[in-house]
Every structure is written in structure tokens, then in C-alpha cells.
Design a protein around this motif. Structure first.
Motif, PDB file in Angstrom:
ATOM      1  N   ILE A  77      10.842 -51.494 -36.018  1.00 45.04           N
ATOM      2  CA  ILE A  77      10.823 -52.375 -34.843  1.00 45.04           C
ATOM      3  C   ILE A  77       9.439 -52.975 -34.653  1.00 45.04           C
ATOM      4  O   ILE A  77       9.294 -54.178 -34.382  1.00 45.04           O
ATOM      5  CB  ILE A  77      11.277 -51.600 -33.584  1.00 45.04           C
ATOM      6  CG1 ILE A  77      12.793 -51.334 -33.650  1.00 45.04           C
ATOM      7  CG2 ILE A  77      10.917 -52.357 -32.306  1.00 45.04           C
ATOM      8  CD1 ILE A  77      13.321 -50.413 -32.564  1.00 45.04           C
ATOM      9  N   LEU A 165      12.287 -59.724 -28.282  1.00 48.45           N
ATOM     10  CA  LEU A 165      13.383 -58.803 -28.555  1.00 48.45           C
ATOM     11  C   LEU A 165      12.858 -57.448 -29.007  1.00 48.45           C
ATOM     12  O   LEU A 165      13.420 -56.396 -28.670  1.00 48.45           O
ATOM     13  CB  LEU A 165      14.301 -59.386 -29.630  1.00 48.45           C
ATOM     14  CG  LEU A 165      15.236 -60.522 -29.193  1.00 48.45           C
ATOM     15  CD1 LEU A 165      15.845 -61.209 -30.408  1.00 48.45           C
ATOM     16  CD2 LEU A 165      16.340 -59.990 -28.268  1.00 48.45           C
ATOM     17  N   MET A 166      11.771 -57.453 -29.775  1.00 49.20           N
ATOM     18  CA  MET A 166      11.237 -56.213 -30.339  1.00 49.20           C
ATOM     19  C   MET A 166      10.170 -55.559 -29.452  1.00 49.20           C
ATOM     20  O   MET A 166      10.103 -54.342 -29.352  1.00 49.20           O
ATOM     21  CB  MET A 166      10.643 -56.488 -31.722  1.00 49.20           C
ATOM     22  CG  MET A 166      11.659 -56.910 -32.759  1.00 49.20           C
ATOM     23  SD  MET A 166      12.917 -55.645 -33.035  1.00 49.20           S
ATOM     24  CE  MET A 166      14.414 -56.634 -32.932  1.00 49.20           C
ATOM     25  N   THR A 175       6.582 -52.574 -24.691  1.00 47.41           N
ATOM     26  CA  THR A 175       7.378 -51.487 -25.277  1.00 47.41           C
ATOM     27  C   THR A 175       6.668 -50.739 -26.395  1.00 47.41           C
ATOM     28  O   THR A 175       7.290 -49.932 -27.082  1.00 47.41           O
ATOM     29  CB  THR A 175       8.711 -52.044 -25.832  1.00 47.41           C
ATOM     30  OG1 THR A 175       8.424 -52.985 -26.876  1.00 47.41           O
ATOM     31  CG2 THR A 175       9.524 -52.722 -24.743  1.00 47.41           C
ATOM     32  N   THR A 183      11.674 -49.812 -27.089  1.00 50.46           N
ATOM     33  CA  THR A 183      12.787 -50.710 -27.382  1.00 50.46           C
ATOM     34  C   THR A 183      14.035 -49.902 -27.741  1.00 50.46           C
ATOM     35  O   THR A 183      13.955 -48.955 -28.530  1.00 50.46           O
ATOM     36  CB  THR A 183      12.426 -51.637 -28.563  1.00 50.46           C
ATOM     37  OG1 THR A 183      11.195 -52.299 -28.267  1.00 50.46           O
ATOM     38  CG2 THR A 183      13.520 -52.658 -28.802  1.00 50.46           C
ATOM     39  N   PRO A 185      17.251 -49.556 -29.769  1.00 50.02           N
ATOM     40  CA  PRO A 185      17.847 -50.171 -30.969  1.00 50.02           C
ATOM     41  C   PRO A 185      19.371 -50.260 -30.859  1.00 50.02           C
ATOM     42  O   PRO A 185      20.041 -49.254 -30.612  1.00 50.02           O
ATOM     43  CB  PRO A 185      17.423 -49.233 -32.096  1.00 50.02           C
ATOM     44  CG  PRO A 185      17.253 -47.899 -31.427  1.00 50.02           C
ATOM     45  CD  PRO A 185      16.811 -48.175 -30.013  1.00 50.02           C
ATOM     46  N   THR A 186      19.892 -51.456 -31.037  1.00 53.50           N
ATOM     47  CA  THR A 186      21.349 -51.667 -31.056  1.00 53.50           C
ATOM     48  C   THR A 186      21.673 -52.706 -32.125  1.00 53.50           C
ATOM     49  O   THR A 186      20.804 -53.462 -32.563  1.00 53.50           O
ATOM     50  CB  THR A 186      21.862 -52.196 -29.703  1.00 53.50           C
ATOM     51  OG1 THR A 186      21.288 -53.490 -29.459  1.00 53.50           O
ATOM     52  CG2 THR A 186      21.504 -51.250 -28.557  1.00 53.50           C
ATOM     53  N   GLN A 188      23.381 -55.301 -31.582  1.00 53.89           N
ATOM     54  CA  GLN A 188      23.182 -56.591 -30.927  1.00 53.89           C
ATOM     55  C   GLN A 188      21.720 -57.020 -30.991  1.00 53.89           C
ATOM     56  O   GLN A 188      21.409 -58.199 -31.229  1.00 53.89           O
ATOM     57  CB  GLN A 188      23.627 -56.516 -29.463  1.00 53.89           C
ATOM     58  CG  GLN A 188      23.581 -57.853 -28.726  1.00 53.89           C
ATOM     59  CD  GLN A 188      24.614 -58.829 -29.249  1.00 53.89           C
ATOM     60  OE1 GLN A 188      25.796 -58.505 -29.347  1.00 53.89           O
ATOM     61  NE2 GLN A 188      24.182 -60.024 -29.619  1.00 53.89           N
ATOM     62  N   LEU A 189      20.809 -56.074 -30.789  1.00 52.27           N
ATOM     63  CA  LEU A 189      19.374 -56.382 -30.824  1.00 52.27           C
ATOM     64  C   LEU A 189      18.973 -56.970 -32.170  1.00 52.27           C
ATOM     65  O   LEU A 189      18.354 -58.047 -32.240  1.00 52.27           O
ATOM     66  CB  LEU A 189      18.563 -55.111 -30.556  1.00 52.27           C
ATOM     67  CG  LEU A 189      17.036 -55.272 -30.684  1.00 52.27           C
ATOM     68  CD1 LEU A 189      16.457 -55.922 -29.435  1.00 52.27           C
ATOM     69  CD2 LEU A 189      16.372 -53.919 -30.941  1.00 52.27           C
ATOM     70  N   PHE A 190      19.337 -56.304 -33.235  1.00 51.54           N
ATOM     71  CA  PHE A 190      18.930 -56.759 -34.568  1.00 51.54           C
ATOM     72  C   PHE A 190      19.687 -58.025 -34.989  1.00 51.54           C
ATOM     73  O   PHE A 190      19.154 -58.862 -35.716  1.00 51.54           O
ATOM     74  CB  PHE A 190      19.108 -55.638 -35.581  1.00 51.54           C
ATOM     75  CG  PHE A 190      18.248 -54.439 -35.301  1.00 51.54           C
ATOM     76  CD1 PHE A 190      16.861 -54.575 -35.214  1.00 51.54           C
ATOM     77  CD2 PHE A 190      18.799 -53.188 -35.098  1.00 51.54           C
ATOM     78  CE1 PHE A 190      16.055 -53.477 -34.947  1.00 51.54           C
ATOM     79  CE2 PHE A 190      18.000 -52.086 -34.831  1.00 51.54           C
ATOM     80  CZ  PHE A 190      16.627 -52.233 -34.749  1.00 51.54           C
ATOM     81  N   ASP A 192      20.643 -60.412 -32.855  1.00 51.91           N
ATOM     82  CA  ASP A 192      19.984 -61.495 -32.122  1.00 51.91           C
ATOM     83  C   ASP A 192      18.694 -61.913 -32.825  1.00 51.91           C
ATOM     84  O   ASP A 192      18.358 -63.099 -32.880  1.00 51.91           O
ATOM     85  CB  ASP A 192      19.661 -61.052 -30.686  1.00 51.91           C
ATOM     86  CG  ASP A 192      20.898 -61.003 -29.806  1.00 51.91           C
ATOM     87  OD1 ASP A 192      21.940 -61.545 -30.229  1.00 51.91           O
ATOM     88  OD2 ASP A 192      20.822 -60.425 -28.703  1.00 51.91           O
ATOM     89  N   PHE A 193      17.963 -60.942 -33.345  1.00 50.68           N
ATOM     90  CA  PHE A 193      16.738 -61.233 -34.092  1.00 50.68           C
ATOM     91  C   PHE A 193      17.068 -61.995 -35.368  1.00 50.68           C
ATOM     92  O   PHE A 193      16.444 -63.008 -35.700  1.00 50.68           O
ATOM     93  CB  PHE A 193      16.009 -59.929 -34.414  1.00 50.68           C
ATOM     94  CG  PHE A 193      14.650 -60.113 -35.053  1.00 50.68           C
ATOM     95  CD1 PHE A 193      13.499 -60.054 -34.280  1.00 50.68           C
ATOM     96  CD2 PHE A 193      14.513 -60.351 -36.416  1.00 50.68           C
ATOM     97  CE1 PHE A 193      12.239 -60.212 -34.861  1.00 50.68           C
ATOM     98  CE2 PHE A 193      13.271 -60.513 -37.004  1.00 50.68           C
ATOM     99  CZ  PHE A 193      12.133 -60.444 -36.216  1.00 50.68           C
TER     100      PHE A 193
END
Length: 570
Positions: A77, A165-166, A175, A183, A185-186, A188-190, A192-193
Motif C-alpha cells: 500500500i 486511495l492509499m 494513514t 488504510t 485493504p479491500t 474495491q480499494l485496489f 479503484d486504484f
């Protein structure tokens, strides 16, 4: 910051340069006595552009001092956040600031003959970037009206979103912590990145060939332009992007995990790689004075006599530095003239204190990584002579492989070119980091923080690459509080003055003897060649670098007309 020059218009060259700074920061003073857990939050405020680089580097130093190893997903991350920062900052600097130095408006005002050639010169890679002639490229770089200028500006929003996001927020992350990240981690998070990253990948397939056409044309249009901003190849890189498989942040294993970074640390002297050992690199940092507004600390307290491996630590090392400011009047004639100290790297082979530079960051990173031949992660590979960058198929463009080859010179144009290639490098590396983070996530290893206790006494150091180049933080902890703290970002390495041995700093060295290709005379001089040389190093707040001519004082020296001018940040 100020760049003071004397120009010999009869021979069309810069004959003297002094780099100055008129502001005293004092972080090394007010960090004393603070809780070491706050170091990254405080030092992030050193810079309003690359504050996250300082926070990251401070966290690395804290991890060492606290004896803590973050979980792997936390490091992926952090790597993703830092890759996004490189993409953001290099993009907006290269295309919305440096690009203006090469735009139609600027070239018409300084080199009308070059503008004429540009209109008639076909772009070799027009099929990749869409501009038929070099003149079309220059028009597209015009601020606010140029098509490519506006496209690049819009990209900066995407890359900031990737960063946030990170790391929570830009530019002071919320963070990052010693021991890991906050942060969550999901998938969805990665995802979106990654969606944003692939748009940037597509953009890079246009940017790299466009800039190759632009810089190649400059060599062709102005023979001899390789001398602008050229200096001896003395480059330093402290490495970037930790590999959690080998990095435990212990000093005793630093040689190993330093070489495991996805940007290889290294010192390059005259084009040759001297060392990739972070222990060797760190121990041989020396902070010299000379032309700086400080008193020496030779008789001050020695905080660290030996490192954890038993190596002696010099009094001029950041661990032992005591900052003793001594304000005084600026004296450009052999006296003191700046608040910037003179970091040097001691080459034990010759016992020389080398005024290494970062080349604005990317050229040193790519050069060290290329020569070391240690990186091979599919998307990026160092070959021993070059760095290959693989970008997969994107929305409208097929897969592409770019190759950055070690150039003949360390000069203005090659520093700028490397900045373009490192944007592609960062994007390619980020693709790998996303894959690794997703593997951790799917394996159920979602813990992002490791507990620790602050020791009563400890030392630590963090090595990282800020956007503009080498960044290190050096901390000494006593009785649970910070006893000594010294951060060294790229600007002191690049913008420093003549040291106690009379060696000029990199800005000074690169600008002195630079030929003047601008077609204007003293009465209408804009100093564009000087600005390209300085800006190629990516000085902080480059948008404030302007040419100020004053009264245009003429000096008579041995019957050679001289012209005094100065350039600085407003």
C-alpha cells in the motif's frame, strides 16, 4: 531560492553562478524533545509538494528505531501511494512547468529560428502521439491553451485520487504510521486504484514518444545544446519501493534489503556504479559548511560513535550534526551566502568529498537501477545497460515496451527525458504492486499494522527517494524522546553552495560554463537556457522561478563585457 549569474555575452556563456536560499527552516532544532512517534506527522510539513515522501522516510527511520516490521500488505500500500506521488508530481512538473520552457510562446520569444525549424520538422513518432510536426507539439505545450498542456493537467487529478486511495490525503498523508498503515485493504480499494492507473498507462504511451521527439529535436535544432546544464556524472540514489519479502528495517540487514528495493540505491561516479550498499552510502554522508550561515559543530556532542555494525560514525554525519545558525549579510564575493549546507558523499577510494546530485531524481534512479541489474518484476527490468518498461494493453492502445538507455551526458535535456521515462516506470511498477497486494488480500492476510514499543534509547535511519531525488532521515532517541533529528531531502544536495574546499554545488556547477543559445541580447535577455538548466533538477516550487534583470549592470573585466543577472523564486 536565488540563482545569481554573471554572463559573458561576447562569448555567449555563463561565467559565474551562485545558488542561494534566504530562508531558515530549523526542523532539526525543534524536533528535539518530541515524541518519536510524531516524527512523520511533523516532518511531512517540511514540504507542501512532497510531504508524503518525508512522512514515508520518517516512518522507515521509526521502523528501524522501534524494531518493527510492517505486514507485507502495508508495504504494498505504501509503495502504491509513493508510485502515485511520482506519477502525479513528475507529470505536473514536466508538462505544466518544464514544458512551458519549450512551448511555442517561449521559443518564439527566445529562439525564433528554432520555431521556424520546428514548424518544418516532422515528428518521428506522430503516429503514437498525434502531432504531425515539432511545431504542433510546441503549440500544444502553451500554458492553458495548449491541448497537451490541458490533458496533462487533467491527469494530475487522477494521480492525486490514486494517492489519496492509499494514503488518505494529499500531500500530508493521514494513514501512514510506524509499523504499518491505517488504510483498509479491500478489492474495491485496489480496483479503484487500478482503473485510474490504466488511464495513466494509456497516457504514458503518448507521453514518452512525444517527449523523445521534443528533446531529440532540440539537439538537432541547436548543435551543442548538450552542454546546457551539463556537469560531471556524479549521481546519487537512495532507493525506493521496499520489497517486504526481504525488508525487515534492521540496520544489520540493510545491505541486503536495500538491494531488494524496486529502485536500486547507488552512487555513480563518472558513469560507473561505485556501490549499491545502503550501509556504505549512509555512513559516508558528510555535511560540510563553507559558504553557509552556520557555525561548525566539531566540538559539539557526539551522539553516535559507532553504527550497529561497529563502524565508526563521523562527526560530520547527520546522526552527529548540531545545527548552529549564524545569520549574517549575504556575501557573494568569497563569503557566506546561503542557509543551505553542503551535503557531500565521501568517496573512500580517493578521499574526495563529492558534490553528487540527484539530477532531479529520475536520471539517478534509472541510471543506478540500470547498471545494478537487480530489478526484474516483469513490468520493469534492469539489464545492466538500460531499463526496460513494459506497459500492457489499455483501452485504445496495444502493449508497449519502452527502453531507457544510459545517455552520453548528465545535462538538462537528459534530466528532463529521464523524468518522462520514470513516469512510465512508476506506472509499470504500480501494476506489479497492485498484483502483490491483491495476492495478500485473497490469502486473507489483511492485517496492516504491527504493534511496537518505543525504546528508551535507539538510533534509526530511513532511506527513500523523494520526487526530486535522495531523501534520508536520521534520528537519535534518548529517554524515549528525540535527542537529535536531521532530514536531508534532495534540495540541499542540489542547491548547496561552495563548500569548505571551494567545490561548487550542483546547480552552480551545472550553470557555470553553460553556453547561451538564446537569440536575445542583454537588453531583452530572458535567460531561458539558465532556467532550463536549473529547472531540469526539479527545484521545489519551480513555478516561482523567474528571471529578474534589475538594472542590467555591466561589468568591465579584462575588456570582456559582462552582464549581471539573477534568477530566483518569488
Amino acid at each position: 531560492m536565488g540563482i545569481y549569474t554573471k554572463i559573458d555575452f561576447a562569448n555567449r556563456k555563463v561565467v559565474e553562478c551562485h545558488s542561494t536560499s534566504s530562508i531558515f527552516r530549523g526542523y532539526s532544532i525543534f524536533m528535539k524533545g518530541k515524541d518519536p512517534r510524531d516524527a512523520h506527522f511533523i516532518t511531512s510539513r517540511i514540504c507542501g509538494i512532497c510531504g508524503d515522501n518525508h512522512a514515508t522516510c520518517a516512518v522507515y527511520a521509526q521502523n528501524m528505531a522501534f524494531g518493527v516490521k510492517p505486514p507485507a500488505i502495508a508495504e504494498w500500500i505504501t509503495n502504491l501511494g509513493e508510485a502515485a506521488e511520482y506519477m502525479f508530481d513528475h507529470n505536473i512538473y514536466q508538462d505544466n512547468l518544464v514544458g512551458v520552457d519549450f512551448c511555442e510562446q517561449m521559443v518564439k520569444a527566445t529562439n525564433p529560428s528554432v520555431w521556424d525549424k520546428a514548424q518544418k520538422t516532422l515528428a518521428r513518432h506522430s503516429a503514437e502521439h498525434g502531432y504531425r510536426t515539432i511545431g504542433d507539439i510546441l503549440v500544444s505545450l502553451n500554458p492553458f491553451t495548449g491541448e497537451f498542456y490541458r490533458e496533462a493537467l487533467s491527469m494530475s487529478r487522477l494521480t492525486r485520487e490514486m494517492f489519496c486511495l492509499m494514503e488518505g490525503r494529499h500531500v500530508h498523508p493521514s494513514t501512514l504510521y510506524p509499523g504499518g498503515v491505517g488504510t483498509v485493504p479491500t478489492v474495491q480499494l485496489f480496483t479503484d486504484f487500478l482503473v485510474r492507473l490504466m488511464k495513466y498507462v494509456e497516457f504514458m504511451k503518448k507521453v514518452v514518444p512525444l517527449h523523445d521527439d521534443l528533446f531529440d529535436f532540440w539537439y538537432e535544432a541547436l548543435p551543442g545544446y548538450e552542454e546546457v546544464g551539463r556537469r560531471r556524472v556524479l549521481l546519487g540514489c537512495w532507493g525506493s519501493f521496499q520489497n517486504p519479502e526481504v525488508c525487515d528495517f534492521q540496520y544489520k540487514t540493510m545491505t541486503n534489503w536495500g538491494r531488494g528495493m524496486y529502485v536500486t540505491p547507488g552512487i555513480i561516479v563518472d558513469g560507473k556504479l561505485v556501490t549499491t550498499d545502503l550501509v556504505d552510502i549512509g555512513l559516508n554522508i558528510r555535511i560540510l559548511l563553507g559558504s553557509s550561515y552556520y557555525d561548525d559543530w566539531d566540538k559539539s556532542e557526539t551522539f553516535v560513535k559507532t553504527d550497529p555494525l561497529g563502524n565508526p560514525v563521523d562527526q560530520k554525519h547527520p546522526w552527529n550534526q548540531t545545527t548552529i545558525p549564524r545569520p549574517q549579510k549575504r556575501d557573494l564575493n568569497g563569503g557566506k551566502y546561503t542557509w543551505v549546507m553542503s551535503p557531500r558523499w565521501l568517496d573512500k577510494r580517493t578521499n574526495d568529498h563529492l558534490a553528487i546530485d540527484t539530477g532531479g531524481g529520475p536520471i539517478a534512479r534509472l541510471w543506478a537501477t540500470a547498471l545494478a541489474g537487480l530489478v526484474d518484476i516483469g513490468y520493469v527490468k534492469s539489464t545492466g545497460q538500460s531499463v526496460k518498461i513494459y506497459l500492457p494493453k489499455s483501452a485504445t492502445k496495444g502493449e508497449v515496451e519502452f527502453e531507457w538507455k544510459i545517455p552520453k551526458w548528465s545535462n538538462a535535456l537528459e534530466r528532463d527525458r529521464a523524468r518522462t521515462y520514470f513516469q512510465a516506470y512508476s506506472a509499470a511498477a504500480a501494476l506489479y504492486f497492485v498484483e502483490q497486494a491483491m495476492k495478500e488480500l485473497h490469502a486473507g492476510r489483511t492485517k496492516t499494522w504491527t504493534e511496537f514499543k518505543v525504546p528508551k534509547d535507539a538510533i534509526g535511519c530511513g532511506f527513500h527517494e523523494a520526487v526530486r531525488g535522495v531523501l534520508s532521515h536520521h534520528v537519535v532517541i534518548r529517554d524515549g524522546k528525540i535527542a537529535n533529528y536531521h532530514p536531508y531531502p534532495p534540495t540541499p544536495w542540489n542547491a548547496n553552495p561552495r563548500d569548505i574546499y571551494g567545490t561548487p554545488g550542483p546547480y552552480e556547477d551545472a550553470v557555470q560554463d553553460t553556453p547561451i543559445f538564446e537569440e536575445n541580447g542583454p537588453d531583452d535577455f530572458k535567460g531561458i537556457d539558465i532556467m532550463r538548466a536549473v529547472r531540469s533538477f526539479d527545484p521545489c516550487l519551480p513555478c516561482g522561478v523567474h528571471m529578474y534583470l534589475g538594472e542590467g549592470k555591466e561589468l568591465q573585466v579584462k575588456h570582456t563585457p559582462m552582464f549581471g543577472s539573477q534568477a530566483g523564486h518569488s
